[in-house]
Design a protein around this motif. Structure first.
Motif, PDB file in Angstrom:
ATOM      1  N   PRO A   1      38.991 -16.054 -22.975  1.00 17.90           N
ATOM      2  CA  PRO A   1      38.791 -16.815 -21.785  1.00 17.90           C
ATOM      3  C   PRO A   1      37.768 -17.548 -22.081  1.00 17.90           C
ATOM      4  O   PRO A   1      36.464 -17.440 -22.134  1.00 17.90           O
ATOM      5  CB  PRO A   1      39.110 -15.995 -20.730  1.00 17.90           C
ATOM      6  N   VAL A   2      38.001 -18.887 -22.259  1.00 16.36           N
ATOM      7  CA  VAL A   2      37.327 -20.131 -22.363  1.00 16.36           C
ATOM      8  C   VAL A   2      37.802 -21.559 -21.696  1.00 16.36           C
ATOM      9  O   VAL A   2      38.569 -21.353 -21.818  1.00 16.36           O
ATOM     10  CB  VAL A   2      37.097 -20.282 -23.730  1.00 16.36           C
ATOM     11  N   ARG A   3      36.990 -21.996 -20.625  1.00 13.29           N
ATOM     12  CA  ARG A   3      37.618 -22.931 -19.819  1.00 13.29           C
ATOM     13  C   ARG A   3      35.941 -24.161 -20.761  1.00 13.29           C
ATOM     14  O   ARG A   3      35.042 -23.663 -21.326  1.00 13.29           O
ATOM     15  CB  ARG A   3      37.178 -22.648 -18.930  1.00 13.29           C
ATOM     16  N   HIS A   4      36.331 -25.587 -20.964  1.00 11.04           N
ATOM     17  CA  HIS A   4      35.415 -26.543 -21.065  1.00 11.04           C
ATOM     18  C   HIS A   4      35.040 -26.950 -20.139  1.00 11.04           C
ATOM     19  O   HIS A   4      36.018 -27.831 -19.303  1.00 11.04           O
ATOM     20  CB  HIS A   4      36.474 -27.663 -22.300  1.00 11.04           C
ATOM     21  N   LEU A   5      34.330 -27.284 -19.585  1.00 10.68           N
ATOM     22  CA  LEU A   5      34.213 -27.638 -18.493  1.00 10.68           C
ATOM     23  C   LEU A   5      32.456 -28.830 -18.522  1.00 10.68           C
ATOM     24  O   LEU A   5      31.377 -28.024 -17.937  1.00 10.68           O
ATOM     25  CB  LEU A   5      32.949 -27.030 -16.899  1.00 10.68           C
ATOM     26  N   PRO A   6      32.663 -29.763 -18.367  1.00  8.50           N
ATOM     27  CA  PRO A   6      31.828 -31.142 -18.838  1.00  8.50           C
ATOM     28  C   PRO A   6      30.666 -31.137 -17.433  1.00  8.50           C
ATOM     29  O   PRO A   6      31.572 -31.055 -16.285  1.00  8.50           O
ATOM     30  CB  PRO A   6      32.136 -32.356 -19.064  1.00  8.50           C
ATOM     31  N   GLY A   7      29.834 -31.187 -17.497  1.00 10.45           N
ATOM     32  CA  GLY A   7      28.594 -31.492 -16.560  1.00 10.45           C
ATOM     33  C   GLY A   7      28.377 -30.946 -15.522  1.00 10.45           C
ATOM     34  O   GLY A   7      28.243 -29.437 -15.045  1.00 10.45           O
ATOM     35  N   ASP A   8      28.395 -31.314 -14.410  1.00  9.12           N
ATOM     36  CA  ASP A   8      28.712 -30.975 -13.001  1.00  9.12           C
ATOM     37  C   ASP A   8      29.595 -29.403 -12.661  1.00  9.12           C
ATOM     38  O   ASP A   8      29.291 -28.142 -11.605  1.00  9.12           O
ATOM     39  CB  ASP A   8      28.493 -31.440 -11.717  1.00  9.12           C
ATOM     40  N   ALA A   9      30.555 -29.572 -13.498  1.00 11.12           N
ATOM     41  CA  ALA A   9      31.607 -28.389 -12.864  1.00 11.12           C
ATOM     42  C   ALA A   9      31.061 -27.024 -13.860  1.00 11.12           C
ATOM     43  O   ALA A   9      31.493 -25.983 -12.966  1.00 11.12           O
ATOM     44  CB  ALA A   9      32.863 -29.252 -13.825  1.00 11.12           C
ATOM     45  N   LEU A  10      30.566 -27.221 -14.564  1.00  9.98           N
ATOM     46  CA  LEU A  10      30.074 -26.328 -15.525  1.00  9.98           C
ATOM     47  C   LEU A  10      28.994 -25.556 -14.638  1.00  9.98           C
ATOM     48  O   LEU A  10      28.960 -24.372 -14.734  1.00  9.98           O
ATOM     49  CB  LEU A  10      29.593 -26.160 -17.235  1.00  9.98           C
ATOM     50  N   ILE A  11      27.659 -26.159 -14.073  1.00 10.94           N
ATOM     51  CA  ILE A  11      27.258 -25.766 -13.218  1.00 10.94           C
ATOM     52  C   ILE A  11      27.414 -24.640 -11.949  1.00 10.94           C
ATOM     53  O   ILE A  11      27.186 -23.731 -11.601  1.00 10.94           O
ATOM     54  CB  ILE A  11      25.617 -27.088 -12.979  1.00 10.94           C
ATOM     55  N   GLY A  12      28.415 -25.579 -11.228  1.00  6.12           N
ATOM     56  CA  GLY A  12      29.115 -24.993 -10.085  1.00  6.12           C
ATOM     57  C   GLY A  12      30.033 -23.514 -10.355  1.00  6.12           C
ATOM     58  O   GLY A  12      29.965 -23.027  -9.826  1.00  6.12           O
ATOM     59  N   ALA A  13      30.784 -23.520 -11.542  1.00  3.83           N
ATOM     60  CA  ALA A  13      31.220 -22.397 -12.052  1.00  3.83           C
ATOM     61  C   ALA A  13      30.290 -20.775 -12.443  1.00  3.83           C
ATOM     62  O   ALA A  13      30.518 -19.900 -11.750  1.00  3.83           O
ATOM     63  CB  ALA A  13      32.096 -23.229 -13.499  1.00  3.83           C
ATOM     64  N   ALA A  14      29.164 -21.205 -13.755  1.00  2.88           N
ATOM     65  CA  ALA A  14      27.848 -21.079 -13.502  1.00  2.88           C
ATOM     66  C   ALA A  14      27.924 -19.942 -12.396  1.00  2.88           C
ATOM     67  O   ALA A  14      27.295 -19.282 -12.638  1.00  2.88           O
ATOM     68  CB  ALA A  14      27.029 -21.219 -14.704  1.00  2.88           C
ATOM     69  N   ALA A  15      26.978 -20.937 -11.171  1.00  2.24           N
ATOM     70  CA  ALA A  15      26.397 -20.661  -9.858  1.00  2.24           C
ATOM     71  C   ALA A  15      27.613 -19.194  -9.481  1.00  2.24           C
ATOM     72  O   ALA A  15      27.264 -19.261  -8.846  1.00  2.24           O
ATOM     73  CB  ALA A  15      25.937 -21.710  -9.516  1.00  2.24           C
ATOM     74  N   GLU A  16      28.467 -19.957  -8.982  1.00  3.52           N
ATOM     75  CA  GLU A  16      29.920 -19.238  -8.386  1.00  3.52           C
ATOM     76  C   GLU A  16      30.226 -17.610  -9.304  1.00  3.52           C
ATOM     77  O   GLU A  16      29.321 -16.601  -8.366  1.00  3.52           O
ATOM     78  CB  GLU A  16      31.350 -20.178  -8.790  1.00  3.52           C
ATOM     79  N   LEU A  17      30.093 -17.634 -10.213  1.00  4.85           N
ATOM     80  CA  LEU A  17      29.639 -16.388 -10.956  1.00  4.85           C
ATOM     81  C   LEU A  17      28.711 -15.056 -10.535  1.00  4.85           C
ATOM     82  O   LEU A  17      28.286 -14.272 -10.998  1.00  4.85           O
ATOM     83  CB  LEU A  17      29.721 -16.164 -12.570  1.00  4.85           C
ATOM     84  N   LEU A  18      27.388 -16.026 -10.748  1.00  2.36           N
ATOM     85  CA  LEU A  18      26.181 -15.468 -10.628  1.00  2.36           C
ATOM     86  C   LEU A  18      25.920 -14.786  -9.231  1.00  2.36           C
ATOM     87  O   LEU A  18      25.900 -13.660  -8.846  1.00  2.36           O
ATOM     88  CB  LEU A  18      24.787 -16.341 -10.533  1.00  2.36           C
ATOM     89  N   ALA A  19      26.483 -15.101  -8.392  1.00  7.68           N
ATOM     90  CA  ALA A  19      26.351 -15.252  -6.776  1.00  7.68           C
ATOM     91  C   ALA A  19      27.430 -14.548  -6.212  1.00  7.68           C
ATOM     92  O   ALA A  19      27.120 -13.207  -5.471  1.00  7.68           O
ATOM     93  CB  ALA A  19      26.982 -16.495  -5.634  1.00  7.68           C
TER      94      ALA A  19
END
Length: 592
Positions: free
Chosen positions: A404-422
């Motif tokens: 599974p892969v998603r293309h998430l430009p800019g702030d969208a990627l930062i938010g998704a990555a932070a959610e996974l870490l949390a």
């Protein structure tokens, strides 16, 4: 200096710095204006730890780098990190056959009052001889084919001067006292410089086999690890689990003493004490407490010796600022203690203080030699100087990887990555140019939530496949540093270890070592905007301005260099997700 051609006027001159050491070879490119265009150790591309006996000017990578960065060159200056003339003792050893395979097998040669066996010393000399003998062969071929008729000048600089150039020219200091503490250079293991007005002036140097670098190699060996593979890190991690052994400390003090800016060997007792130390040789799996006590005592002696040398250096009156380089400057535990244990007011350690950094140091020496009247503004050296993964490579994996892969430009990627870490996920993080030096600083990192101790244990067990006693680093937003660390110091390159405040330790147990310390990375928006944004997003979700940050590799391998390398670690370990550029790759089981 050896000129192959006369220098043309107003030429667009590019400076190619080469680390020709048999271990940690590296290449740096400095442009006509003195700006750094590229700097990277050969181990990354080769995916071979320390790239032992490999050339820095790879026949396949170097031509592409020259075309990418130097296509309009009118002239090249090649700067090497070792002087061409070799010391007399090395010629004598070669003449006697001690540097031959037969001599090394026989452990031939005179036993010096040094920490290492003759065969180890002579192997190093032989390997260095061959590295210098074959110097520039690949680069010469590439330049002749791709830049015919372009003038080339070749220069060779003193090894420790190359170390000092990186430390001082890359520092925020206008004046500095510079100490280079290494295993060895042309004739010895240490050199001291006064840096002011953009110039380096020698103050003192140590000739002979006495060496803190050799000492720490021996300590690594006695603790059951392999210094040739760069396992000194393991000694530092293990040391925190041990206690001081007064008898061993006494032996070490008998064997090596500080005399001004020199190291003296206790000749009368050296081999007797060395034999006693050999009797304490332990492996941490077989005798964990004994190995930890040896590591702890050995680290204490190292820091004590460094602090005495630096205190004596400060008395020379060069500067209250210290720039520190050489392989021994990788000892982050000692570095964190220098501002408290010596009179120096400020400390700078570059991101690549070991031999790979001398490639850039030599290139800078050559540039400044050609621009003697130019003034240079001091400022922190950016560590993000290496290779960048092409967008096309990331898109190819996004299309064909089968996960599974998603293309998430800019702030969208930062938010998704932070959610996974949390949520407790372990994340690979690939952004921009690779770090120059041995530490991941937010561009080639494995990241995780530090709030749970089992997270660090899981990374050791399922991702890095390394020993349980190895600690993980806290990356922290700079503005919160004083709230989390005692006597907080900025640590831009993860170069120093500090003590957590007691009230902070229980909040981030995954990055607090057993002795209450952490080898921290200070993160500022101006230094790494994307990594800073991720830390801020995680802070908003968790209330903690800290992330666990470790290098993107598995034990025994260098940090990843390509998407192929990254996916090998991602799919071959317990990592949950991978961010590369603006793409977020996950494993099917990671999805909600």
């Amino acid at each position: 200096m050896r000129n192959l051609t006369m220098r043309p006027s107003k030429a667009r001159t590019y400076y190619l710095g080469l680390c020709l050491t048999y271990h940690d070879p590296a290449l740096a490119i400095v442009g006509p204006d003195g700006g750094i265009l590229f700097a990277e150790a050969a181990e990354r591309r080769l995916q071979s730890k320390r790239a032992l006996n490999a050339p820095p000017d790879d026949l396949f990578q170097t031509p592409a780098l020259l075309q990418a960065h130097c296509a309009d060159a009118d002239e090249f200056v090649i700067a090497c990190n070792w002087q061409e003339p070799r010391p007399l003792h090395e010629h004598l050893a070669r003449w006697a056959g001690w540097l031959s395979p037969e001599g090394i097998l026989a452990n031939a040669g005179r036993r010096l009052h040094a920490w290492l066996e003759p065969y180890q010393l002579y192997h190093m000399q032989a390997a260095q001889h061959h590295a210098l003998k074959s110097r520039l062969l690949n680069l010469a071929r590439s330049l002749r084919r791709d830049f015919p008729g372009v003038p080339v000048r070749i220069r060779a600089y003193d090894h420790h001067l190359s170390h000092a150039a990186l430390a001082c020219y890359g520092s925020p200091f206008e004046t500095a006292a510079c100490a280079v503490i290494d295993s060895y250079g042309e004739t010895g293991s240490m050199a001291f410089f006064d840096y002011r007005d953009g110039r380096l002036r020698p103050v003192a140097k140590l000739d002979g086999p006495q060496s803190l670098g050799f000492y720490y190699m021996k300590l690594t060996e006695l603790c059951g690890f392999d210094w040739l593979g760069g396992e000194e890190w393991k000694v530092m991690g293990l040391a925190s689990y041990g206690r001081a052994d007064a008898e061993v400390m006494g032996w070490l003090r008998d064997m090596m003493q500080v005399d001004g800016l020199r190291l003296k060997t206790g000749h009368a007792v050296f081999f007797d004490r060395l034999q006693r130390l050999e009797s304490r040789r332990r492996h941490p799996e077989q005798a964990p407490e004994s190995a930890a006590d040896l590591a702890h005592t050995g680290q204490l002696f190292f820091a004590e010796t460094v602090n005495r040398l630096l205190t004596n250096f400060h008395a020379r009156g060069c500067s209250g600022h210290l720039a520190l380089a050489g392989g021994c400057a990788l000892n982050s535990v000692c570095n964190g203690q220098i501002p408290r244990g010596t009179p120096f007011r400020a400390l700078y350690v570059p991101p690549a203080p070991a031999d790979d950094g001398t490639a850039l140091g030599a290139a800078w020496l050559a540039f400044r030699e050609d621009h003697p009247g130019q003034s240079f503004e001091p400022g922190h050296l950016s560590p993000y100087l290496g290779s960048e993964i092409a967008a096309a490579d990331i898109e190819r994996f996004a299309r064909y990887a089968g996960v599974p892969v998603r293309h998430l430009p800019g702030d969208a990627l930062i938010g998704a990555a932070a959610e996974l870490l949390a949520q407790g996920k372990i994340l690979g993080w690939l952004q921009g140019k690779a770090e120059f030096g041995p530490r991941s600083l937010g561009n080639r990192s494995i990241l995780a939530d530090p709030r749970h101790a089992e997270t660090g244990e899981r990374i050791n067990r399922e991702v890095k496949f390394r020993e349980r006693f190895r600690p993980y680093a806290p990356a922290i937003l700079h503005e919160y540093g004083p709230d989390w660390f005692e006597a907080y110091q900025e640590s831009r390159y993860m170069e120093r270890t500090l003590r957590f405040r007691p009230e902070a330790r229980e909040r981030v147990p995954a990055v607090v070592h057993v002795d209450g310390t952490g080898r921290l990375q200070t993160v500022k928006q101006s230094w790494n905007p994307r990594f800073h944004a991720l830390l801020e997003a995680f802070h908003r979700l968790s209330g903690v301005p800290v992330l666990l940050n470790t290098s993107f590799n598995v034990m025994g391998k260098p940090m990843v260099h390509s998407m192929e390398d990254a996916f090998a670690v991602f799919l071959g370990s317990g990592m949950d997700a991978l961010v590369a550029g603006d793409h977020l790759f996950t494993k099917p089981e990671t999805l909600p």
